[in-house]
Design a protein around this motif. Structure first.
Motif, short mmCIF file in Angstrom:
data_model
loop_
_atom_site.label_atom_id
_atom_site.label_comp_id
_atom_site.label_asym_id
_atom_site.label_seq_id
_atom_site.Cartn_x
_atom_site.Cartn_y
_atom_site.Cartn_z
N ALA A 1 71.67 1.72 -26.59
CA ALA A 1 70.22 1.87 -26.56
C ALA A 1 69.56 0.68 -25.88
O ALA A 1 69.69 -0.46 -26.32
N SER A 2 68.83 0.96 -24.79
CA SER A 2 68.00 -0.03 -24.10
C SER A 2 68.58 -1.43 -24.06
O SER A 2 68.00 -2.37 -24.61
N PRO A 3 69.76 -1.64 -23.45
CA PRO A 3 70.36 -2.98 -23.45
C PRO A 3 69.65 -3.91 -22.47
O PRO A 3 69.04 -3.48 -21.51
N VAL A 4 69.78 -5.19 -22.74
CA VAL A 4 69.20 -6.20 -21.86
C VAL A 4 70.25 -6.66 -20.86
O VAL A 4 71.43 -6.33 -20.98
N GLY A 5 69.83 -7.40 -19.87
CA GLY A 5 70.76 -7.93 -18.89
C GLY A 5 70.13 -9.09 -18.15
O GLY A 5 68.94 -9.40 -18.31
N ARG A 6 70.90 -9.73 -17.28
CA ARG A 6 70.38 -10.86 -16.50
C ARG A 6 70.83 -10.77 -15.05
O ARG A 6 70.62 -11.71 -14.27
N GLU A 7 71.45 -9.65 -14.66
CA GLU A 7 71.96 -9.49 -13.30
C GLU A 7 70.81 -9.30 -12.29
O GLU A 7 69.69 -8.98 -12.65
N GLU B 1 70.86 -13.72 -25.21
CA GLU B 1 69.62 -13.16 -24.69
C GLU B 1 69.35 -13.76 -23.32
O GLU B 1 69.82 -14.86 -23.00
N PRO B 2 68.56 -13.09 -22.46
CA PRO B 2 68.21 -13.67 -21.18
C PRO B 2 67.53 -15.04 -21.35
O PRO B 2 66.84 -15.27 -22.34
N VAL B 3 67.75 -15.89 -20.37
CA VAL B 3 67.20 -17.24 -20.43
C VAL B 3 65.69 -17.18 -20.55
O VAL B 3 65.02 -16.48 -19.80
N GLY B 4 65.14 -17.94 -21.50
CA GLY B 4 63.70 -18.02 -21.67
C GLY B 4 63.13 -16.79 -22.31
O GLY B 4 61.92 -16.60 -22.31
N ALA B 5 63.95 -15.89 -22.86
CA ALA B 5 63.41 -14.67 -23.46
C ALA B 5 64.17 -14.38 -24.73
O ALA B 5 65.38 -14.45 -24.77
N SER B 6 63.44 -14.08 -25.77
CA SER B 6 64.05 -13.66 -27.01
C SER B 6 63.16 -12.59 -27.63
O SER B 6 62.48 -12.83 -28.63
N PRO B 7 63.09 -11.42 -26.99
CA PRO B 7 62.17 -10.38 -27.45
C PRO B 7 62.60 -9.85 -28.80
O PRO B 7 63.78 -9.73 -29.09
#
Length: 581
Positions: free
Chosen positions: A434-440, A564-570
């Motif tokens: 479900a709605s995964p995060v990424g940094r690519e 979590e992506p850098v600078g983000a912790s939603p």
């Protein structure tokens, strides 16, 4: 047949002369006379030059044979054994006989084997009957069938005995029926092009409506009043998306994921659902063939086809009735293909849906597959269901026919070509993340500014780095000038200039490891020559939601890093999904 000339008058007089010597002429001669010539009074003197027939047919007379030969209609005179006595030049031309010498030859020796009904009909005529066949398929000597209208009448000797038959034919292969069929086919093709173009534009709009409604609902919360309003917007957009899919199905521009399928198994799987769908007052029966040869089809689309047909059957039986779904093998011959435009001779598997409902008039039956045509009350039908059925069947290389009449129900028969490939065991789908995060880094190429803005917004909110371009040329320039390292190409298929396929080829030549995810609501360029989904092609069909976009992106890139992506912790919602900021 219009046109009055002396040979035709002579031929008409011959027809009169071979009738009974006294008493009123029987009907057959009158019918042939009307068929062959109008206005014979323009040359009544021709009668004086044609001898009457006696017990021996006068066709040994070269003058009389010449009269028949020069007749501008396709005409032949045969004896009781169906041996040719005289033929017109038009008969030779229309039936592809050329310079073949027919006189003295048997009819069965000239033409290939014909349907049994034709032999029975000739026997009736030799016994004294008169027959007229309207646009009946009849094979030429070379085996190719043609639509032929026939007038067949016996001729008589002076002894009142039947001496043989007079055949008058009119080949219609390139005339009225074919013109009507061609016109209907061109009409359906034009509507298909229009439908496909409309669906493409609407899918871009619906992607934006669905996507932003979803994002706002997650931000506001589904339980608040404005959240409920947003869900109504999403539901309306989903219904509109269903209509565009039906338009694409009719226009045969869907990408079908085909595999060997057992039609009997498909019907057996959906039968329980259909029983619940149509209610208790309608009985559902199945007659399913065992060991049915498989067909190449998309199971999801087949189920959609059957559901449309069953729902139409339900609506045709407001007081209840019986719906019967049947399967079986079928061989379509050339006669069937000739009389059913769009069908081809060959081996098929057939599935039919028959109801005991109110039936259809010929006028309605002729338009039943037209998009936006419906007989249902306003608000109860879009007129796209059967149009979609027609498009799906045609895209699968099949044929669909309908038999109906007022008061005797309706039967739809679908014929799909068989295959020698074996049916595969069903695959269990992998669970979706479900709605995964990424940094690519993702290269996004979309010519619609609003659709591109939505996709970029979603990806960046969930941690991805996005480089975007509004054309393939702009994307190539960006790659050449900045030399970025990207992990995914996300591109529309239909672009101005270079299309998405050409762009993907250039990108993967430079960076072979980069996967490609296509976005499209109009998928003509992702199909094989047969209209099927190309193996290995990854596609995100428009309209799509933010959830679908993120899920497919993560599937291609692999599992996300635990961090979590850098600078983000939603924050996450109660389901564990990320809540956009």
């Amino acid at each position: 047949m219009a046109g009055v000339c002396e040979p035709v008058v002579s031929a008409v007089t011959f027809c009169e002369g071979v009738g009974p010597a006294d008493g009123p002429r029987p009907g057959p001669e009158r019918r042939v006379r009307q068929h062959a010539c109008r206005g014979r009074s323009s040359n009544t003197q021709a009668k004086a030059h044609v001898p009457r027939a006696d017990a021996t047919p006068p066709l040994g007379d070269a003058r009389l044979r010449g009269v028949v030969e020069r007749a501008p209609v396709a005409m032949a005179v045969l004896d009781r054994e169906l041996r040719y006595l005289a033929v017109s030049r038009r008969f030779l031309i229309d039936h592809g006989l050329g310079a073949v010498a027919l006189i003295g030859r048997l009819h069965d020796d000239v033409f290939p084997p014909v349907p049994e009904r034709w032999s029975t009909l000739l026997e009736r005529c030799v016994a004294g009957a008169t027959e007229r066949l309207e646009a009946s398929p009849y094979p030429r000597p070379d085996g190719r069938p043609k639509a032929v209208r026939w007038d067949i009448t016996p001729w008589y000797t002076d002894a009142h005995e039947i001496g043989g038959l007079i055949l008058v034919s009119d080949v219609l292969t390139e005339r009225e029926p074919v013109r009507e069929q061609r016109g209907q086919g061109q009409k359906m093709q034009a509507l298909g092009h229009l439908a496909g173009g409309v669906a493409h534009d609407f899918n871009n709009l619906l992607t934006i409506i669905l996507g932003y409604s979803e994002l706002l609902t997650r931000q506001i919360g589904p339980d608040k009043s404005i959240g409920r309003d947003l869900r109504q917007i999403m539901a309306a957009a989903q219904r509109a998306a269903t209509l565009t899919r039906q338009l694409l199905a009719f226009s045969r521009k869907q990408v079908l994921k085909v595999a060997p399928v057992d039609l009997s198994a498909v019907v057996a799987d959906v039968e329980p659902m259909f029983r619940r769908l149509i209610g208790e007052q309608i009985t559902v029966e199945t007659v399913l063939a065992r060991d049915l040869p498989p067909v190449m089809a998309d199971v999801a689309q087949l189920e959609h086809v059957l559901m449309n047909l069953v729902v139409n059957a339900r609506d045709a039986m407001p007081r209840g009735g019986v719906v019967t779904m049947a399967t079986g093998p079928a061989e379509l011959d050339r006669d069937y293909a000739f009389t059913h435009p769009g069908a081809k001779a060959g081996s098929y598997a057939m599935v039919s849906v028959r109801d005991t409902g109110i039936g259809m008039s010929p006028e309605i039956r002729a338009r039943v597959f037209e998009p936006l045509f419906t007989t249902k009350e306003r608000g109860h039908g879009t007129g796209l269901g059967l149009a979609a059925v027609y498009g799906i069947v045609k895209q699968l290389g099949g044929y669909i026919g309908v038999d109906s009449a007022p008061g005797r129900g309706t039967t739809f028969e679908i014929y799909l070509p068989t295959t020698t490939e074996a049916v595969l065991a069903p695959q269990v789908p992998l669970p979706l993340v479900a709605s995964p995060v990424g940094r690519e880094a993702i290269l996004l190429v979309e010519d619609d500014d609003n659709a591109r803005a939505f996709v970029k917004t979603v990806l960046e909110r969930y941690g991805y780095r996005v480089l975007d371009a509004n054309s393939a040329e702009a994307a190539v320039t960006l790659l050449d000038s900045q030399h970025p390292s990207i992990q995914l190409l996300l591109t529309d298929v239909v672009l101005p200039g270079l299309d998405g396929r050409e762009l993907a080829a250039r990108v993967t030549r430079a960076q072979p490891h980069v996967p490609v995810l296509y976005m499209s609501g109009y998928m003509g360029r992702l199909r094989t020559a047969k209209g099927f989904h190309e193996p290995g092609v990854q596609l995100l069909e428009k309209p799509f939601t933010a959830h679908a976009l993120l899920t497919r992106t993560r599937e291609l890139l692999g599992q996300a890093d635990d961090r979590e992506p850098v600078g983000a912790s939603p924050p996450r919602d109660s389901t564990g999904d990320l809540v956009p900021q």
